[in-house]
Design a protein around this motif. Structure first.
Motif, PDB file in Angstrom:
ATOM      1  N   ALA A 239       3.139 -32.438  66.875  1.00  0.00           N
ATOM      2  CA  ALA A 239       3.134 -32.685  65.602  1.00  0.00           C
ATOM      3  C   ALA A 239       2.507 -34.193  65.639  1.00  0.00           C
ATOM      4  CB  ALA A 239       4.724 -33.353  65.444  1.00  0.00           C
ATOM      5  N   VAL A 242      -1.237 -33.203  64.867  1.00  0.00           N
ATOM      6  CA  VAL A 242      -2.056 -31.882  63.910  1.00  0.00           C
ATOM      7  C   VAL A 242      -3.980 -32.357  63.888  1.00  0.00           C
ATOM      8  CG1 VAL A 242      -1.870 -31.515  62.065  1.00  0.00           C
ATOM      9  CG2 VAL A 242       0.274 -31.502  62.600  1.00  0.00           C
ATOM     10  N   ILE A 302       0.979 -27.342  61.276  1.00  0.00           N
ATOM     11  CA  ILE A 302       2.143 -27.954  61.629  1.00  0.00           C
ATOM     12  C   ILE A 302       3.421 -26.814  60.154  1.00  0.00           C
ATOM     13  CG2 ILE A 302       3.587 -29.721  60.369  1.00  0.00           C
ATOM     14  CD1 ILE A 302       5.775 -30.182  62.233  1.00  0.00           C
ATOM     15  N   ARG A 308       7.667 -32.305  60.406  1.00  0.00           N
ATOM     16  CA  ARG A 308       6.496 -33.139  61.159  1.00  0.00           C
ATOM     17  C   ARG A 308       7.379 -34.340  61.081  1.00  0.00           C
ATOM     18  NH1 ARG A 308       0.479 -35.741  59.933  1.00  0.00           N
ATOM     19  NH2 ARG A 308      -0.014 -36.052  62.131  1.00  0.00           N
ATOM     20  N   THR A 322      -3.303 -35.166  57.430  1.00  0.00           N
ATOM     21  CA  THR A 322      -2.032 -35.033  56.642  1.00  0.00           C
ATOM     22  C   THR A 322      -3.058 -33.192  55.664  1.00  0.00           C
ATOM     23  OG1 THR A 322      -0.731 -36.284  57.363  1.00  0.00           O
ATOM     24  CG2 THR A 322      -0.267 -34.968  55.538  1.00  0.00           C
TER      25      THR A 322
END
Length: 334
Positions: A239, A242, A302, A308, A322
């Motif tokens: 996580a 990512v 994820i 997350r 993100t």
């Protein structure tokens, strides 16, 4: 419409013989599918039918011609679970729709699915929360005869539609809380969202992966997923990276530097468990061939940004990674 009788799987007491018999209710405008469990209270002399006192407290008179592949001997006071299908209208063109949810938890369910599949005009829908559902015996029995539909959390557009928020505020909320359907519908406070996501995460990590392990007990060559703390540590690491290239070796080195003694093979099995339970999705490079395929790092994304944020609370994330996570799943949907 479809009619379904659901019964508890917990034990039932053996009832006394009853003279009252209730015919399975008929509706000439619909096909019916019944999942019944209970105790046989009476059998016909010629063996063509029997009366079942189901766990719902009702009695059903069932013809043997309406059930399929029953291995239990039909005798009085015998407990039995059956799939009873019937089209009272007699219309051979009318379909029966069968929905089996989390059926992978039932031992030898593959044989039942296969026996139902050969029935005429039957559509079977199987839902499961991990990739192990359509592996092993089921994939062998139904090879070439099923279509897999993968479900994902809400897209940004769907999230905005449900919440009614404007794009700017809705996007910020989507990055913070994720796209799980219930999160979009609930009155979102930090405490409520955190409690819900914690339940989802623990259910997937503990229950689903534990069920997956039980299913693999018949494969002694497979290593066992027994260390939940290690599993959560690997999930936390994935996580945190990512969108970055990751290898099994780099994960192993990270865990060893944290004071854990673990082998790359063990880490590989635990990462497989996390991907099979659909928490993380791996992405491999497409522009390499040959030996490079054996060395290249993967990226892991994820499934939900809310999860997350639950795994790694109170952190400032790289907005680029993100956003890359959001784009990856949007491309999967398309």
């Amino acid at each position: 419409t479809e009619s379904q009788t659901e019964t508890s799987a917990e034990g039932t007491s053996s009832p006394e013989e009853s003279s009252s018999e209730t015919q399975v209710p008929e509706d000439t405008e619909s096909s019916k599918f019944y999942m019944l469990q209970g105790t046989i209270t009476k059998t016909e002399k010629n063996g063509s039918a029997f009366t079942l006192l189901a766990d719902d407290g009702k009695e059903y008179k069932i013809a043997l011609s309406d059930i399929h592949d029953v291995e239990t001997e039909i005798e009085k006071n015998t407990q039995i679970a059956i799939a009873c299908m019937k089209d009272p209208s007699g219309d051979p063109e009318k379909n029966t729709y069968i929905f089996l949810d989390e059926i992978q938890k039932v031992a030898d369910f593959e044989k039942v699915v296969d026996s139902l599949y050969v029935k005429p005009n039957v559509d079977i829908y199987i839902t499961g929360s991990n990739a192990y559902t359509l592996s092993g015996d089921l994939a062998t029995l139904l090879t070439g005869r099923y279509v897999e539909i993968k479900m994902l959390p809400l897209s940004l557009k769907e999230f905005l539609t449900i919440t009614g928020m404007d794009e700017e505020n809705g996007f910020a909320e989507y990055l913070k809380c994720g796209g799980l359907p219930y999160v979009a519908r609930m009155g979102r406070t930090t405490a409520k969202v955190e409690t819900y996501l914690e339940g989802i995460y623990n259910t997937v990590i503990v229950k689903d992966i534990e069920d997956r392990q039980v299913r693999r007990e018949s494969e002694p060559s497979k290593r066992k997923i027994t260390d939940i703390a290690l599993l959560k540590s690997i999930a936390k690491y994935l996580a945190s990276v990512v969108g970055s290239p990751v290898s099994i070796r780099s994960i192993t080195d990270y865990l060893i530097s944290s004071g854990r003694k673990v082998s790359p093979n063990t880490v590989d099995d635990y990462v497989d468990a996390l991907t099979e339970s659909f928490i993380f999705y791996p992405a491999e490079r497409f522009d390499i061939v040959g030996k490079q395929l054996l060395k290249v790092n993967k990226k892991f994304y994820i499934v939900d940004l809310g999860l997350r944020n639950h795994i790694l609370p109170r952190r400032n994330y790289d907005f680029g990674f993100t956003l890359e996570n959001v784009v990856y799943f949007e491309l999967l949907r398309r």
